[in-house]
Design an enzyme around this catalytic site. Structure first.
Site, mmCIF file in Angstrom:
data_model
loop_
_atom_site.group_PDB
_atom_site.id
_atom_site.type_symbol
_atom_site.label_atom_id
_atom_site.label_comp_id
_atom_site.label_asym_id
_atom_site.label_seq_id
_atom_site.Cartn_x
_atom_site.Cartn_y
_atom_site.Cartn_z
ATOM 1 N N CYS A 77 20.915 21.486 -16.369
ATOM 2 C CA CYS A 77 19.933 20.710 -15.702
ATOM 3 C C CYS A 77 18.419 21.689 -16.052
ATOM 4 C CB CYS A 77 19.848 20.397 -14.183
ATOM 5 S SG CYS A 77 18.210 19.969 -13.433
ATOM 6 N N CYS A 191 14.613 17.849 -20.476
ATOM 7 C CA CYS A 191 15.224 17.380 -19.345
ATOM 8 C C CYS A 191 16.562 16.480 -19.754
ATOM 9 C CB CYS A 191 14.290 16.292 -18.547
ATOM 10 S SG CYS A 191 15.385 15.236 -17.302
HETATM 11 N N1 DGL Z 1 18.167 16.542 -15.419
HETATM 12 C C1 DGL Z 1 17.283 17.165 -14.495
HETATM 13 C C2 DGL Z 1 16.586 18.283 -15.602
HETATM 14 O O1 DGL Z 1 17.191 18.548 -16.794
HETATM 15 C C3 DGL Z 1 16.111 16.754 -13.718
HETATM 16 C C4 DGL Z 1 16.399 15.423 -13.392
HETATM 17 C C5 DGL Z 1 15.512 15.372 -11.900
HETATM 18 O O2 DGL Z 1 14.193 15.437 -11.731
HETATM 19 O O3 DGL Z 1 16.629 15.251 -11.077
HETATM 20 O O4 DGL Z 1 15.568 18.514 -15.481
#
Ligand code: DGL
Length: 272
Positions: A77, A191
């Site tokens: 993430c 993301c």
């Molecule tokens: N998948 C997460 C990232 O890579 C973010 C998703 C969220 O905002 O929860 O930043």
């Protein structure tokens, strides 16, 4: 500290299903490893939250995984990585790999394919506000123009299961349109939710933008630790994948089965 055992699984986590895009790359690159994945879907999205909250949520998930135990933690993430990687690395003894920024791959593509315009960065509010991607680009190539595109509601839309429908198209269009208008031809998917809908992003931009998935650079960083710390498994068998979520396990199961082409996989509901 007792030595870390190479037989242990690798822990991977995200705020939801996004990190599955990273897990998919990791299972391809390290097929003999066992993986335990946590998607904290009950707290998704995290990208619009205050920094302290993001840090607290990341710490709770990391504590759960470290207690399993695991031999290595991958923060799949970008938001958790930009906000909490340093703190988590200080707090836990296991090696921790945060999301790479995909910048080396993006710059290489830009030069090799003579792609023009600014380098696009698509990410959550917290990631964009940190400017870490832009700063990293400028520390390598001070003259490259960067266009930061905050995609406020995109991760939540994907998390809700809109992977290829009108709702996703209208949500994503708002974010890719400015990139097209600015003549961006290479954009980093900053993301981990976004690679799950890359085909729709390409369709919306008439294939004019090359989208870079930083999971490949992240996987290189994982490999470097496994080999340098002598932690890689070499049993000759295919490793296992365990996917845990904190809500909506029924919604996540078909997505997991589709990504890993395995109908025996089921998302397990856990409480952190
Ligand atoms: N998948 C997460 C990232 O890579 C973010 C998703 C969220 O905002 O929860 O930043």
């Amino acid at each position: 500290m007792t030595p870390i055992q190479k037989e242990l699984p690798i822990g991977v986590f995200d705020s939801g299903i996004g990190g599955l895009s990273v897990l998919s790359v990791l299972t391809q690159e390290f097929p003999e490893e066992d993986f335990i994945y946590v998607g904290d879907s009950a707290n998704n999205p995290v990208g619009n939250r205050p920094i302290e909250e993001i840090e607290r949520i990341a710490t709770t998930i990391a504590e759960f995984l470290v207690a399993q135990p695991v031999k290595l933690l991958v923060i799949a993430c970008n938001t958790f990585s930009v906000v909490a990687l340093d703190k988590l690395s200080k707090r836990f003894d296991v090696p921790i790999v945060g999301m790479s920024q995909g910048i080396h791959d993006a710059l290489r593509i830009k030069v090799k394919q003579k792609r023009k315009g600014p380098l696009g960065i698509m990410a959550t509010v917290a990631t964009i506000n940190s400017h870490k991607h832009m700063d990293a680009v400028h520390s390598l190539k001070p003259h490259v123009k960067v266009l930061e595109q905050c995609c406020k509601d995109l991760a939540a839309c994907i998390e809700e299961g809109h992977l290829d429908d009108d709702l996703l198209r209208s949500c994503a269009k708002e974010y890719v349109q400015p990139l097209v208008e600015a003549n961006v031809e290479v954009a980093i998917l900053g993301c981990t939710h976004y690679p799950l809908v890359e085909s729709v992003l390409r369709e919306l931009t008439d294939d004019r933008i090359c989208f870079v998935d930083p999971a490949w650079e992240t996987s290189d960083a994982v490999g470097a630790i496994l080999y340098s710390e002598d932690l890689e498994q070499s049993t000759g068998r295919i490793g296992s994948i365990q996917v845990c979520v904190t809500s909506h396990a029924d919604r996540v199961t078909p997505i997991v089965q589709d990504i890993f082409k395995d109908t025996s996989l089921e998302a397990k509901l856990i409480t952190l």
